[in-house]
Scaffold this motif. Structure first.
Motif, short mmCIF file in Angstrom:
data_model
loop_
_atom_site.label_atom_id
_atom_site.label_comp_id
_atom_site.label_asym_id
_atom_site.label_seq_id
_atom_site.Cartn_x
_atom_site.Cartn_y
_atom_site.Cartn_z
N VAL A 1 45.61 49.92 45.48
CA VAL A 1 45.24 48.77 46.31
C VAL A 1 46.40 48.45 47.25
O VAL A 1 47.56 48.44 46.84
N ASP A 2 46.10 48.21 48.53
CA ASP A 2 47.15 47.78 49.44
C ASP A 2 46.91 46.34 49.89
O ASP A 2 45.93 45.70 49.49
N PHE A 3 47.83 45.81 50.69
CA PHE A 3 47.75 44.41 51.11
C PHE A 3 46.49 44.16 51.94
O PHE A 3 45.89 43.08 51.86
N ASP A 4 46.09 45.15 52.73
CA ASP A 4 44.83 45.06 53.47
C ASP A 4 43.66 44.78 52.52
O ASP A 4 42.81 43.91 52.78
N ASP A 5 43.60 45.55 51.43
CA ASP A 5 42.52 45.36 50.45
C ASP A 5 42.57 43.96 49.84
O ASP A 5 41.54 43.32 49.63
N LEU B 1 50.18 44.77 44.09
CA LEU B 1 51.41 45.28 43.48
C LEU B 1 51.11 46.44 42.53
O LEU B 1 52.02 47.12 42.05
N ASN B 2 49.82 46.63 42.22
CA ASN B 2 49.37 47.78 41.42
C ASN B 2 50.11 47.91 40.09
O ASN B 2 50.48 49.00 39.65
N THR B 3 50.32 46.76 39.43
CA THR B 3 51.11 46.76 38.20
C THR B 3 50.44 47.53 37.05
O THR B 3 51.12 48.05 36.17
#
Length: 205
Positions: free
Chosen positions: A174-178, A188-190
């Motif tokens: 996931v990126d900030f756009d998503d 942050l894809n923790t």
């Protein structure tokens, strides 16, 4: 084994999860330009890339970029591990590793972190299980090439990143756009590597 970097030269080590996230972001949006942030620690002449935060696969609009950087800085402070923004990565549709499309962002990072780096994706190298990034470092208002001898990422990290790509795990990143589209998504894809062999790999020295 590549020759050791010369005396006085910085070294750049990628933690497996950081490297994998960069490659996965580029693979997920291979038909679009991507950009993301690298966070890590500088110890003497050794720069360690601890994590990658995927930002955009659309245009990097100034206001959104500013908000993203503020949130990442907040995340670094709350981690308590001395983490800071140490560079950016980017990927182009054409596969070009030219700095120019992201130079403004890279210069901004360099204004806050003197040893800033900028890494361009070279996904064509993935098929040979090679390190798929071209690096540049900031020195005296210029961006200069990082020699391959100064960069380290474990063979196992390259292997497991290749496996994750072949299993299409990159679709989960996931990126900030998503996140801007759906606030419930964690940019942050923790938990991205929860239960995945990448999570068990040793971090960079």
């Amino acid at each position: 084994m590549p020759p050791a970097p010369g005396p006085g030269q910085k070294t750049y080590a990628f933690d497996p999860q950081a490297y994998a996230k960069v490659i996965m972001h580029g693979c997920k949006h291979s038909s679009e330009a991507v950009v993301g942030v690298l966070i890590g620690v500088l110890s003497g002449k050794a720069l360690r890339v601890v994590d990658a935060v995927p930002l955009f696969h659309t245009h990097s609009l100034g206001p959104m970029l500013k908000i993203a950087f503020m949130l990442i800085e907040q995340h670094c402070r709350s981690s308590g591990n001395g983490l800071e923004i140490i560079g950016i990565y980017h990927g182009s549709v054409s596969g070009s590793t030219e700095l120019s499309p992201v130079k403004g962002i890279a210069d901004k990072v360099a204004s806050n972190f003197g040893s800033a780096t900028c890494w361009a994706l070279d996904l064509a190298k993935m098929s040979q299980r090679q390190f798929a990034l071209h690096g540049m470092y900031h020195s005296k208002d210029e961006w200069k090439q990082i020699s391959s001898e100064a960069v380290s990422v474990s063979d196992e990290a390259l292997k497991q990143t290749g496996r994750a790509i072949s299993e299409m795990k990159y679709l989960e990143i996931v990126d900030f756009d998503d996140h801007l589209t759906d606030a419930a998504l964690n940019w942050l894809n923790t938990d991205l590597f929860k239960g995945d062999p990448i999570a068990d790999l040793a971090t960079a020295a």
